[in-house]
Design a protein around this motif. Structure first.
Motif, short mmCIF file in Angstrom:
data_model
loop_
_atom_site.label_atom_id
_atom_site.label_comp_id
_atom_site.label_asym_id
_atom_site.label_seq_id
_atom_site.Cartn_x
_atom_site.Cartn_y
_atom_site.Cartn_z
N ALA A 1 0.96 -1.22 -0.05
CA ALA A 1 -0.02 -0.07 0.04
C ALA A 1 0.93 1.30 -0.08
CB ALA A 1 -0.90 0.14 1.23
N ASP A 2 1.99 1.27 0.73
CA ASP A 2 2.81 2.53 0.85
C ASP A 2 3.40 2.66 -0.61
OD1 ASP A 2 2.41 3.05 3.38
OD2 ASP A 2 4.55 2.45 3.87
N ALA A 3 3.97 1.59 -1.20
CA ALA A 3 4.38 1.79 -2.41
C ALA A 3 3.49 2.45 -3.57
CB ALA A 3 5.18 0.36 -3.07
N LYS A 4 2.30 1.76 -3.43
CA LYS A 4 1.23 2.17 -4.43
C LYS A 4 0.64 3.66 -4.06
CE LYS A 4 -2.09 1.54 -7.66
NZ LYS A 4 -1.70 1.37 -9.00
N LEU B 1 7.63 16.55 6.14
CA LEU B 1 8.18 17.06 7.23
C LEU B 1 7.09 16.70 8.58
CD1 LEU B 1 8.73 20.94 6.44
CD2 LEU B 1 10.32 19.29 7.41
N PHE B 2 5.86 16.54 8.05
CA PHE B 2 5.03 16.00 8.98
C PHE B 2 5.61 14.48 9.43
CE2 PHE B 2 1.49 13.14 10.10
CZ PHE B 2 0.77 13.76 11.24
N LEU B 3 5.72 13.69 8.71
CA LEU B 3 6.36 12.26 9.12
C LEU B 3 7.60 12.46 9.75
CD1 LEU B 3 5.63 10.34 5.74
CD2 LEU B 3 4.32 10.29 7.92
N LYS B 4 8.43 13.33 9.64
CA LYS B 4 9.72 13.48 10.49
C LYS B 4 9.39 14.12 11.86
CE LYS B 4 12.62 14.64 6.27
NZ LYS B 4 12.60 15.59 5.24
N LEU C 1 4.75 4.98 5.09
CA LEU C 1 5.26 5.98 4.03
C LEU C 1 6.66 6.32 4.56
CD1 LEU C 1 1.97 7.94 2.97
CD2 LEU C 1 3.24 6.34 1.62
N SER C 2 7.57 5.49 5.05
CA SER C 2 8.75 5.77 5.42
C SER C 2 9.80 6.37 4.19
CB SER C 2 9.67 4.72 6.28
OG SER C 2 9.50 3.55 5.38
N ALA C 3 9.43 5.89 2.96
CA ALA C 3 9.99 6.44 1.79
C ALA C 3 9.93 7.89 1.78
CB ALA C 3 9.52 5.66 0.78
#
Ligand SMILES: [Zn+2]
Length: 603
Positions: free
Chosen positions: A461-464, A483-486, A517-519
């Motif tokens: 799902a993340d890749a898609k 930035l939100f994820l960081k 979505l770590s990428a």
């Protein structure tokens, strides 16, 4: 009569040897306001009562005369105002005694940070059902958080023997459940003051000398038309030896005719001023909602019994093919689950926020040429923990997550992951198409439902999702989502309760590592708290306002407030409530408020 059991459930009892401070420091004056009041401006009539200053209390009089009612002549003295206020408070207790609203408390323990001021060091989350009957009680949706019992104070637990009852935070919905009267309290008029659009009379309320334990001590704001209490601010007294009560700021909203319903409670303790040792400090938000849930359930029963048409008028004249039958079956499972979540008070009724979410989903769908056999729908989960999940083709996003997302691209980022699950056919099985699987108590919703995916599906799902985003209008706007994820990853160790999803997959694992979505989090600009124009995540409570009576949610219309220092950013942080109070627009709210009309003589 109050009992010890009740006392114990009513406050946080901290037994400690040498702690004397109980001041409320750390006021967060730049908090994003939780703007929750109805939008209709009030028409405030001319004052009917003259300020009479402080008055000697009359110990003989108990609750005001039962003959009095909201329709009686306006009071002409402050004594009469107080009598009316006491009467209205008892009326509210009577109205709510059959109700079992949900109550949620989100608490952040604080530590001093040289640059950012008081920042969260750890957090705790509670969700339960509040029984407003004779004895205030609550049933927990989540099991008690054991670690919190041991360690409220971060590292100094040996000194503190302490008992926590989440009820303590939600207790201050009434000034005094048992004895709110002149026999137990002295009321001293302070001044007039506007709260939002509502003109209020302000009184200081102090317990009389021999009034007993656990009495309200503080200030009340009383609106000047029907003399309902709209805000309570204070604590309880006398302070027990080696223990203390929380300080609380409790807000009510005019959601039904004639009544102001408890909706928000903010609590805060701690002092980081110079010379003060790093003692216990926390801030907490409690939200109450779902007052009208039972009523809704009954209405649903009636509508489902009504038969309007004797034949099926759907246009299809053909029998369902096996594939169509399969899709119909899946739709049934999806509808069952979403309906059940709404009945439990966990998902808001359909509304305008859903449309905002759906617009963003459609932007992703259209630009990626996605063609799905069944439409995608979006709903809001009312709770604070940051989570998303999908039930068949329905994407659910928590209120807390919508609150902290800084922009539309970040919302698209969150939605793209769930849309990816749908596109990839990671379906909720169809076991929920059988209605018996919906028959469980509301309190056990979290153990009966779960929409988590396995790590393989999550990775797919993340890749898609990345693919969907790159083809979308948000492709050039992914710096902020990154930035939100960081920010989320950096804060993860201190906000693990907020990051614990209860129905879907969490953003982080139990080690605080980003699992979503770590990428995306490894690209884009670096996080820099000193850059005032870099807003990676918002404080809690800034975007979505919730109607505590109907569970409906809408977006707040608060104007942006200039950030003047890194301390103003407060990502993921709890802030005080400051709802803009206004009177119920009776025309616009007739549909929402009908259920109270039998109990509440309006105006
Ligand atoms: Zn997922």
């Amino acid at each position: 009569m109050r009992t010890w059991k009740w006392m114990l459930t009513a406050f946080l009892l901290i037994t400690l040897s040498a702690m004397a401070q109980q001041s409320t420091g750390q006021s967060s004056s730049n908090a994003a306001p939780a703007n929750v009041a109805a939008s209709q401006p009030a028409t405030t009539p001319a004052p009917t009562a003259q300020p009479a200053g402080s008055r000697p209390a009359n110990p003989a009089s108990g609750p005001a005369s039962a003959a009095a009612s909201a329709a009686m002549a306006p009071p002409t003295t402050m004594d009469q105002v107080v009598d009316r206020t006491i009467l209205r408070e008892h009326g509210l207790m009577e109205l709510l005694k059959t109700r079992t609203p949900l109550v949620e408390t989100y608490l952040q323990n604080l530590k001093a940070d040289p640059k950012l001021g008081a920042v969260p060091s750890e957090d705790h989350y509670f969700l339960g059902r509040l029984d407003l009957g004779e004895s205030i009680d609550r049933r927990d949706y989540l099991s008690r958080d054991e670690s919190f019992q041991k360690n409220l104070l971060g590292g100094v637990s040996k000194l503190f023997k302490f008992e926590y009852k989440p009820m303590g935070f939600s207790w201050m919905i009434f000034a005094d459940r048992d004895d709110f009267d002149r026999g137990h309290y002295t009321f001293k008029y302070v001044r007039r003051e506007f709260l939002g659009d509502v003109r209020c009379l302000v009184f200081d309320v102090t317990p009389k000398k021999d009034a007993g334990k656990g009495r309200f001590l503080g200030r009340i704001w009383v609106e000047d038309q029907e003399y309902n209490i709209v805000r309570l601010n204070g604590t309880y007294a006398p302070r027990p030896r080696n223990a203390f009560y929380f300080h609380m700021d409790s807000w009510r909203l005019n959601l039904i005719p004639g009544y102001w319903v408890p909706a928000y409670i903010y609590s805060e303790e701690g002092d980081f001023s110079y010379g003060a040792k790093d003692k216990m400090a926390f801030k907490a938000q409690s939200r109450i909602w779902g007052y009208d849930l039972k009523k809704n359930a009954k209405e649903d029963e009636l509508t489902s019994l009504r038969v309007d048409s004797v034949k099926d008028e759907t246009p299809s004249t053909t029998d369902a093919s096996p594939l169509e039958a399969q899709r119909e079956w899946q739709q049934q499972a999806e509808d069952n689950v979403v309906e059940r979540l709404q009945e439990s008070g966990l998902v808001a009724p359909e509304g305008e926020v859903d449309k905002v979410l759906l617009t963003v989903v459609n932007n992703l769908i259209v630009t990626n040429n996605i063609d799905l056999p069944r439409p995608v729908r979006t709903r809001v989960m009312i709770t604070s923990p940051l989570e998303t999940f999908s039930v068949g083709n329905t994407i659910v996003v928590s209120r807390g997550l919508i609150d902290v997302l800084p922009d539309e691209a970040s919302l698209a980022m969150v939605l793209s992951h769930e849309l990816a699950h749908i596109v990839l056919g990671h379906n909720l099985g169809s076991k929920f198409a059988f209605n018996d699987r919906m028959l469980f108590s509301d309190e056990s919703t979290y153990s009966n439902f779960g929409f988590r995916h396995n790590p393989d599906e999550e990775a797919a799902a993340d890749a898609k999702a990345m693919e969907l985003l790159k083809n979308s209008p948000y492709a050039q706007k992914l710096d902020v989502p990154s930035l939100f994820l960081k920010e989320l990853t950096e804060r993860a160790p201190t906000i693990s309760a907020l990051l614990t999803a209860h129905l879907g997959n969490s953003f982080t694992n139990d080690k605080g590592q980003l699992m979503r979505l770590s990428a995306l989090s490894t690209t884009g600009p670096a996080l820099d708290p000193n850059k005032l124009d870099q807003i990676a995540a918002l404080p809690m409570g800034g975007r979505v306002k919730l109607n505590a009576w109907t569970d409906r949610v809408e977006l707040t219309k608060s104007a942006p407030v200039a950030i003047t220092s890194a301390r103003d950013k407060m990502p993921f942080e709890v802030t005080p409530f400051f709802p803009r109070l206004s009177r119920l627009n009776s025309d616009a709210n007739v549909g929402n408020a009908t259920s109270a009309s039998n109990a509440a003589p309006s105006n």
